[in-house]
Motif scaffolding. Structure first.
Motif, PDB file in Angstrom:
ATOM      1  N   ALA A 380       0.813  -1.222   0.000  1.00 32.74           N
ATOM      2  CA  ALA A 380       0.000   0.000   0.000  1.00 32.74           C
ATOM      3  C   ALA A 380       0.845   1.272   0.000  1.00 32.74           C
ATOM      4  O   ALA A 380       0.307   2.367  -0.146  1.00 32.74           O
ATOM      5  CB  ALA A 380      -0.927   0.005   1.212  1.00 32.74           C
ATOM      6  N   ALA A 381       2.163   1.137   0.160  1.00 37.45           N
ATOM      7  CA  ALA A 381       3.046   2.306   0.193  1.00 37.45           C
ATOM      8  C   ALA A 381       3.396   2.762  -1.220  1.00 37.45           C
ATOM      9  O   ALA A 381       3.312   1.997  -2.185  1.00 37.45           O
ATOM     10  CB  ALA A 381       4.306   1.979   0.980  1.00 37.45           C
ATOM     11  N   GLU A 382       3.805   4.012  -1.330  1.00 35.89           N
ATOM     12  CA  GLU A 382       4.222   4.552  -2.625  1.00 35.89           C
ATOM     13  C   GLU A 382       5.639   4.089  -2.964  1.00 35.89           C
ATOM     14  O   GLU A 382       6.508   4.027  -2.082  1.00 35.89           O
ATOM     15  CB  GLU A 382       4.210   6.083  -2.588  1.00 35.89           C
ATOM     16  CG  GLU A 382       2.821   6.705  -2.632  1.00 35.89           C
ATOM     17  CD  GLU A 382       2.138   6.486  -3.967  1.00 35.89           C
ATOM     18  OE1 GLU A 382       2.786   6.618  -5.017  1.00 35.89           O
ATOM     19  OE2 GLU A 382       0.935   6.138  -3.943  1.00 35.89           O
ATOM     20  N   PRO A 383       5.909   3.731  -4.238  1.00 32.03           N
ATOM     21  CA  PRO A 383       7.283   3.351  -4.634  1.00 32.03           C
ATOM     22  C   PRO A 383       8.255   4.511  -4.433  1.00 32.03           C
ATOM     23  O   PRO A 383       7.946   5.642  -4.782  1.00 32.03           O
ATOM     24  CB  PRO A 383       7.132   3.005  -6.121  1.00 32.03           C
ATOM     25  CG  PRO A 383       5.675   2.705  -6.307  1.00 32.03           C
ATOM     26  CD  PRO A 383       4.953   3.599  -5.348  1.00 32.03           C
ATOM     27  N   GLU A 384       9.436   4.179  -3.877  1.00 33.81           N
ATOM     28  CA  GLU A 384      10.443   5.214  -3.614  1.00 33.81           C
ATOM     29  C   GLU A 384      11.851   4.726  -3.912  1.00 33.81           C
ATOM     30  O   GLU A 384      12.818   5.334  -3.456  1.00 33.81           O
ATOM     31  CB  GLU A 384      10.379   5.646  -2.138  1.00 33.81           C
ATOM     32  CG  GLU A 384       9.069   6.261  -1.702  1.00 33.81           C
ATOM     33  CD  GLU A 384       9.089   6.644  -0.228  1.00 33.81           C
ATOM     34  OE1 GLU A 384      10.095   7.230   0.216  1.00 33.81           O
ATOM     35  OE2 GLU A 384       8.119   6.325   0.478  1.00 33.81           O
ATOM     36  N   ALA A 385      11.990   3.630  -4.651  1.00 31.50           N
ATOM     37  CA  ALA A 385      13.305   3.058  -4.934  1.00 31.50           C
ATOM     38  C   ALA A 385      14.067   2.773  -3.639  1.00 31.50           C
ATOM     39  O   ALA A 385      15.275   3.011  -3.538  1.00 31.50           O
ATOM     40  CB  ALA A 385      14.119   3.981  -5.848  1.00 31.50           C
ATOM     41  N   ASP A 386      13.366   2.264  -2.663  1.00 33.03           N
ATOM     42  CA  ASP A 386      13.929   1.999  -1.337  1.00 33.03           C
ATOM     43  C   ASP A 386      14.441   0.556  -1.290  1.00 33.03           C
ATOM     44  O   ASP A 386      13.653  -0.390  -1.381  1.00 33.03           O
ATOM     45  CB  ASP A 386      12.844   2.209  -0.287  1.00 33.03           C
ATOM     46  CG  ASP A 386      13.371   2.103   1.137  1.00 33.03           C
ATOM     47  OD1 ASP A 386      14.432   1.497   1.332  1.00 33.03           O
ATOM     48  OD2 ASP A 386      12.689   2.614   2.054  1.00 33.03           O
ATOM     49  N   PRO A 387      15.738   0.339  -1.146  1.00 38.60           N
ATOM     50  CA  PRO A 387      16.273  -1.034  -1.096  1.00 38.60           C
ATOM     51  C   PRO A 387      15.671  -1.871   0.032  1.00 38.60           C
ATOM     52  O   PRO A 387      15.511  -3.082  -0.114  1.00 38.60           O
ATOM     53  CB  PRO A 387      17.782  -0.822  -0.889  1.00 38.60           C
ATOM     54  CG  PRO A 387      18.035   0.564  -1.371  1.00 38.60           C
ATOM     55  CD  PRO A 387      16.801   1.346  -1.068  1.00 38.60           C
ATOM     56  N   TRP A 388      15.352  -1.206   1.154  1.00 36.31           N
ATOM     57  CA  TRP A 388      14.753  -1.954   2.276  1.00 36.31           C
ATOM     58  C   TRP A 388      13.401  -2.543   1.876  1.00 36.31           C
ATOM     59  O   TRP A 388      13.082  -3.680   2.221  1.00 36.31           O
ATOM     60  CB  TRP A 388      14.592  -1.037   3.475  1.00 36.31           C
ATOM     61  CG  TRP A 388      13.903  -1.713   4.627  1.00 36.31           C
ATOM     62  CD1 TRP A 388      14.450  -2.603   5.504  1.00 36.31           C
ATOM     63  CD2 TRP A 388      12.532  -1.562   5.005  1.00 36.31           C
ATOM     64  NE1 TRP A 388      13.500  -3.030   6.414  1.00 36.31           N
ATOM     65  CE2 TRP A 388      12.310  -2.399   6.139  1.00 36.31           C
ATOM     66  CE3 TRP A 388      11.461  -0.802   4.517  1.00 36.31           C
ATOM     67  CZ2 TRP A 388      11.066  -2.491   6.766  1.00 36.31           C
ATOM     68  CZ3 TRP A 388      10.227  -0.891   5.148  1.00 36.31           C
ATOM     69  CH2 TRP A 388      10.042  -1.731   6.257  1.00 36.31           C
ATOM     70  N   VAL A 389      12.613  -1.782   1.129  1.00 35.53           N
ATOM     71  CA  VAL A 389      11.315  -2.269   0.671  1.00 35.53           C
ATOM     72  C   VAL A 389      11.500  -3.455  -0.259  1.00 35.53           C
ATOM     73  O   VAL A 389      10.817  -4.487  -0.129  1.00 35.53           O
ATOM     74  CB  VAL A 389      10.523  -1.140  -0.033  1.00 35.53           C
ATOM     75  CG1 VAL A 389       9.270  -1.697  -0.694  1.00 35.53           C
ATOM     76  CG2 VAL A 389      10.169  -0.048   0.960  1.00 35.53           C
ATOM     77  N   VAL A 390      12.429  -3.341  -1.195  1.00 32.89           N
ATOM     78  CA  VAL A 390      12.681  -4.435  -2.136  1.00 32.89           C
ATOM     79  C   VAL A 390      13.109  -5.692  -1.387  1.00 32.89           C
ATOM     80  O   VAL A 390      12.599  -6.796  -1.640  1.00 32.89           O
ATOM     81  CB  VAL A 390      13.758  -4.030  -3.172  1.00 32.89           C
ATOM     82  CG1 VAL A 390      14.138  -5.227  -4.049  1.00 32.89           C
ATOM     83  CG2 VAL A 390      13.266  -2.873  -4.026  1.00 32.89           C
ATOM     84  N   GLY A 391      14.041  -5.528  -0.457  1.00 27.01           N
ATOM     85  CA  GLY A 391      14.519  -6.686   0.299  1.00 27.01           C
ATOM     86  C   GLY A 391      13.428  -7.319   1.141  1.00 27.01           C
ATOM     87  O   GLY A 391      13.327  -8.552   1.216  1.00 27.01           O
ATOM     88  N   SER A 392      12.603  -6.492   1.763  1.00 26.63           N
ATOM     89  CA  SER A 392      11.527  -7.022   2.607  1.00 26.63           C
ATOM     90  C   SER A 392      10.504  -7.781   1.762  1.00 26.63           C
ATOM     91  O   SER A 392      10.034  -8.861   2.155  1.00 26.63           O
ATOM     92  CB  SER A 392      10.835  -5.882   3.358  1.00 26.63           C
ATOM     93  OG  SER A 392      11.737  -5.241   4.230  1.00 26.63           O
ATOM     94  N   LEU A 393      10.145  -7.242   0.625  1.00 25.09           N
ATOM     95  CA  LEU A 393       9.168  -7.906  -0.238  1.00 25.09           C
ATOM     96  C   LEU A 393       9.743  -9.189  -0.827  1.00 25.09           C
ATOM     97  O   LEU A 393       9.025 -10.186  -0.992  1.00 25.09           O
ATOM     98  CB  LEU A 393       8.716  -6.957  -1.353  1.00 25.09           C
ATOM     99  CG  LEU A 393       7.799  -5.816  -0.894  1.00 25.09           C
ATOM    100  CD1 LEU A 393       7.643  -4.778  -1.999  1.00 25.09           C
ATOM    101  CD2 LEU A 393       6.430  -6.359  -0.485  1.00 25.09           C
ATOM    102  N   HIS A 394      11.017  -9.179  -1.142  1.00 31.48           N
ATOM    103  CA  HIS A 394      11.654 -10.404  -1.636  1.00 31.48           C
ATOM    104  C   HIS A 394      11.625 -11.484  -0.550  1.00 31.48           C
ATOM    105  O   HIS A 394      11.307 -12.654  -0.822  1.00 31.48           O
ATOM    106  CB  HIS A 394      13.091 -10.106  -2.062  1.00 31.48           C
ATOM    107  CG  HIS A 394      13.818 -11.321  -2.593  1.00 31.48           C
ATOM    108  ND1 HIS A 394      14.509 -12.193  -1.769  1.00 31.48           N
ATOM    109  CD2 HIS A 394      13.950 -11.809  -3.849  1.00 31.48           C
ATOM    110  CE1 HIS A 394      15.038 -13.164  -2.492  1.00 31.48           C
ATOM    111  NE2 HIS A 394      14.708 -12.954  -3.765  1.00 31.48           N
ATOM    112  N   SER A 395      11.942 -11.092   0.682  1.00 29.77           N
ATOM    113  CA  SER A 395      11.900 -12.059   1.784  1.00 29.77           C
ATOM    114  C   SER A 395      10.483 -12.589   1.993  1.00 29.77           C
ATOM    115  O   SER A 395      10.276 -13.787   2.246  1.00 29.77           O
ATOM    116  CB  SER A 395      12.408 -11.406   3.075  1.00 29.77           C
ATOM    117  OG  SER A 395      13.759 -11.034   2.946  1.00 29.77           O
TER     118      SER A 395
END
Length: 948
Positions: A380-395
């Motif tokens: 539900a968050a806006e995309p921000e090119a945040d590596p933490w978001v990418v890593g969390s979603l991958h996990s």
């Protein structure tokens, strides 16, 4: 909303559900769907049914869908099953997860060392048996409220259960809002199932009047009551909110005030809720908004932290909101109704909500929440090119795969791709997304994403792997021309780098090229070169040897003995844990076509055992199809029919896989030889293979060849010949010339002869015999000799048939032996050698009967009568009277220690289905039960009881 208000005028609906529940207590399960707009009282109806169930001694399990939980893997399933698994003793948990139910353990976080691949496709089957185990102790009520918000993985389970629920004492009670989501649920997830649908209708004007006079004023005017009914649409929740608002404002229930009621519609009531919240002060507003973001079962400390409140201040705010009937007064704290949560949640901009969701994810992460708990907020968050978001979603995606929920994993990875990830991570992430989409059955989208992944991947091994995977996916989805393009691209990438490729890649690439009908000589030469340096003991080595054996048996490029040696080496040892079915596929075909039918069936049985242990129904059906084909070659026609039916044992509404036409084709073959051409024709029509379709991959020749055999039996030689010659052009033109691999030539000879085209028949029969002798498999040569005999007469015909009979003496190919013996006996009889004819005809009749080839047996009896002999009568009771499935179940039941439940789990059917087949088998075998079963199946006195 008061429970009593929600249940006004609901007696008929409750009576209907209670009647279904009564049938469930009698042992017959059902699905009931309660449908109604928000606020119509669905939850109250479910609560009333649950209370009634308790009075009947029916155990209940409950789950509620949440808007924010739609992307949590198996969220509904975990709500249903975690309480009985968590609260029971260790022994009880082990009992519930015994047998096939243990396959569901990954859903609850117990992966047991299994990877995502082994969990995928298995857990839903395990959850069905977990449901069955729970229902063994008594009838079960499974309640799912707000099912329109159920996650995709849970819907997959609900679908699976609904289609099989009749055999369990389980009532699956669902409730949801009408609209596209619920329509999709009924038409998709529950497609093919006819649930009992209970639609909640608005309250009548009379009922609204009764409630107004009960809850507002006993002397309310009729016109005022009618105005309340119109304003609320007879919706119990909206009516309750409207009356609360009227009480608060001191509105008198008289005609003069009726005009004010028109303002109390849904949007106005939402504003009234917000007004009540705002009146409690800013801390209550912040608490309510934080709770709306965190949604269901939020921990108070998390709500407090997100709202920026101390625990004490949060408790005061929660108490005030509970007094205003905005949130519940008990733990876990939640809104009293989804409409209230929606009113609070939407009272801020989408950008602000997105920011709050990301803040919520950070807050949960700081409290050591798992990645899956963060994922709904990150979505539900806006995309921000945040590596933490990418890593969390991958996990979170990896965790979802471990639970067997590729639907959720695909959602997480799609959002991670849109964040976007750093350039160095984009290729691997997109590749994983493509694979996961394929697991989730979204093949068209998977193809697009895998193409993107290939373009983003530079290292040769990874890029080549993706190209091969895409090629196989295209093959399975019927896009053979594109698959051939992928095979060509893969070969181009590999050229010049062969020495750098692992053995597994050589095998996979060759397999794709063979299936896509690339030049087999080049493929096999490459495999031979790699095989020369192998020990042949590793799984990778054995997979390559199996691929080489398959290519060699399809082309006939070397003697049968050499092919058999390759296949035997491939089959030696345990099956590989990964893609073991591919080894079984290739090696069993090579063993079968080199006269090792028993070894081929044994390997297929090992493969089927492995699929049962994994609970993998799709691999089970595919290998059952292959086993049917092999059993047909071996003349075990009852088994062939049973295996084919197992491969086709789909439940209405389930998506059909690429192997469905193949399974239908092998069933047609079995039915034709079983003397059931009319039934075979119905199978062609039912599974959509009666009309001509181009053959586009190597294995799809099963379909036109089976269709042609049926057409020959039905005296339609012209149509049969069209199918057969097209298959011949496709296979022989591609270099796949072994006559035993696809026996189109032998059947085409018969079609030519039926059409009076003797010249074409003679030429084709001669070519077929030469190729068969070149390869050297006895069954193939004997069949070619028998076919060639059709094109000759007199002593030449007798000589060819005598050679065929002699060649198959002691062979495992019982059906072909029977055919050759009957043809030889018939030729002797027609040549006036009636006494000599009786021996082969009797032997052929015995073999044909043993094989279950009823048409061949009838022909042999006719010939025996013409020769002056008296044939025995058919068995009409005993083993020979059992259907394919009855025999299959009876043989398993005859094994020591196999209960109906164990048999059901092995065959992917219900225990009740097993019970039904066993009852029929006992009757036909004239026995009382299981203790006599083994003797009845093995003793000819049972199977030939009526033989004379």
């Amino acid at each position: 909303m008061e429970l009593l208000m929600a249940l006004v005028e609901r007696d008929a609906e409750l009576d209907a559900i209670h009647a279904v529940l009564a049938s469930v207590t009698g042992g017959r399960g059902a699905t009931v769907l309660v449908e109604g707009p928000p606020g119509m009282g669905k939850t109250a109806v479910l609560a009333a049914v649950s209370e009634h169930a308790v009075s009947l001694g029916v155990r209940g399990l409950t789950a509620v869908g949440g808007e924010l939980e739609q992307d949590l893997p198996f969220a509904i399933v975990r709500q249903l099953f975690e309480p009985p698994l968590r609260t029971g003793s260790v022994a009880r948990r082990a009992e519930l997860l015994a047998g096939a139910a243990g396959l569901a353990e990954p859903v609850f976080g117990h992966h047991g060392g299994q990877g995502a691949a082994s969990a995928q496709g298995d857990v839903v089957y395990g959850l069905y048996w977990l449901s069955a185990n729970l229902a063994e102790s008594g009838p079960l009520l499974m309640v799912v409220d707000d099912v329109h918000w159920a996650d995709g993985a849970s819907l997959r389970f609900l679908s699976h259960l609904s289609r099989r629920i009749a055999d369990l004492p389980v009532l699956l009670l669902l409730a949801g809002r009408p609209g596209p989501v619920l329509d999709g649920l009924v038409g998709g997830a529950l497609g093919g199932v006819a649930p009992h649908v209970v639609r909640l209708r608005p309250l009548s004007d009379e009922a609204v009047g009764t409630l107004v006079r009960r809850d507002l004023a006993a002397d309310a005017d009729d016109e005022f009551c009618r105005a309340c009914a119109v304003a609320t649409g007879g919706n119990p929740f909206l009516l309750a909110e409207a009356l609360a608002n009227l009480r608060e404002n001191g509105t008198r229930p008289v005609v003069a005030q009726a005009g004010r009621i028109g303002h109390l519609r849904a949007d106005a009531i939402s504003r009234a809720v917000l007004t009540r919240v705002a009146r409690l002060g800013p801390e209550a507003v912040r608490f309510a908004r934080a709770l709306a973001v965190l949604e269901t079962a939020a921990e108070p400390r998390h709500v407090a932290a997100l709202a920026g409140l101390s625990i004490e201040a949060a408790a005061i705010a929660a108490d005030g909101l509970a007094r205003e009937a905005v949130v519940t007064a008990h733990h876990p704290i939640c809104f009293v109704h989804p409409l209230v949560r929606t009113a609070v949640y939407t009272d801020s901009s989408s950008l602000l909500r997105a920011a709050e969701h990301k803040r919520a994810a950070r807050l949960l992460a700081a409290d050591h929440a798992g990645a899956e708990q963060l994922a709904p907020h990150l979505l539900a968050a806006e995309p921000e090119a945040d590596p933490w978001v990418v890593g969390s979603l991958h996990s979170a995606a990896v965790s979802a795969l471990g639970r067997g929920a590729p639907e959720a994993a695909a959602t997480y990875l799609t959002r991670a791709r849109n964040e976007p990830p750093a350039p160095v991570l984009r290729g691997p992430l997109v590749a994983l997304l493509g694979r996961v989409l394929g697991m989730a059955g979204r093949s068209a989208r998977a193809v697009e994403v895998l193409r993107e992944a290939i373009s983003l991947t530079d290292p040769l091994p990874e890029r080549l792997q993706l190209v091969v995977e895409l090629g196989f996916l295209l093959t399975q989805t019927g896009r053979s021309a594109e698959a051939a393009g992928m095979a060509e691209l893969a070969r181009g990438l590999a050229n010049g780098h062969e020495g750098e490729l692992p053995v597994s890649m050589h095998a996979a690439l060759a397999g794709l090229e063979l299936i896509a009908m690339r030049n087999p000589a080049t493929i096999l030469n490459g495999l031979d070169a790699v095989a020369a340096g192998l020990s042949g003991t590793s799984d990778e080595d054995r997979m390559l040897l199996a691929t080489l054996a398959f290519g060699a048996v399809a082309t006939g490029d070397r003697p049968a003995g050499e092919v058999a040696a390759l296949a035997e080496a491939a089959a030696a040892g345990p099956l590989p844990a990964r893609d073991g079915w591919i080894l079984v596929n290739y090696a069993s075909a090579a063993l079968n076509l080199t006269d090792r039918m028993a070894d081929s069936l044994e390997l297929l049985d090992r493969g089927l055992d492995a699929t049962r242990q994994r609970g993998d129904v799709w691999d089970f059906r595919y290998l059952s199809m292959l086993r049917s084909h092999t059993a047909w070659y071996a003349g075990r026609l009852v088994e062939a029919e049973g295996d084919a039916r197992a491969a086709l044992d789909e439940v209405p509404g389930e998506p059909r896989r690429f192997n469905t036409p193949l399974a239908a084709a092998v069933l047609v073959d079995a039915l034709v030889e079983r003397g059931k051409p009319d039934e075979a024709r119905r199978v062609l029509d039912e599974f959509g293979i009666s009309d001509h379709q181009p053959t586009d991959t190597i294995i799809m020749h099963f379909v036109p060849v089976a269709r042609a055999r049926l057409r020959l039996r039905l005296n339609e030689p012209a149509e049969a010949l069209t199918d057969l010659l097209e298959v011949g052009r496709f296979l022989a033109g591609g270099g796949y010339r072994n006559p035993g691999f696809a026996e189109w030539r032998t059947d085409a000879v018969r079609a030519h002869l039926a059409l009076g085209q003797s010249g074409a028949a003679v030429a084709l029969a001669r070519e077929n015999l030469e190729l068969a002798r070149e390869f050297g498999a006895r069954r193939s040569i004997a069949r070619a000799l028998r076919t060639t005999a059709l094109t000759t007469s007199g002593s030449c015909r007798l000589d060819l048939l005598a050679q065929a009979v002699e060649l198959l003496d002691g062979s495992e190919a019982d059906l072909e032996r029977a055919c050759c013996l009957i043809a030889y006996g018939a030729a002797l009889r027609r040549a006036g050698q009636r006494t000599l004819a009786v021996g082969p005809l009797r032997h052929g009749l015995d073999l044909a009967t043993r094989c279950g080839a009823l048409g061949r047996a009838a022909s042999a009896r006719d010939e025996l009568r013409a020769a002056g002999a008296r044939p025995r009568r058919d068995a009409v009771t005993g083993r020979d009277a059992l259907t394919a499935m009855e025999l299959r179940v009876a043989e398993l039941a005859a094994e020591d220690g196999k209960t109906n439940k164990v048999i059901a789990q092995e065959l992917f059917v219900s225990a009740r289905t097993v019970e039904s087949h066993l009852t029929a088998a006992y009757r036909k075998l004239a026995i009382q039960g299981r203790p006599q079963l083994r003797a009845a199946l093995r003793n000819p006195a049972y199977s030939n009881r009526s033989a004379k």
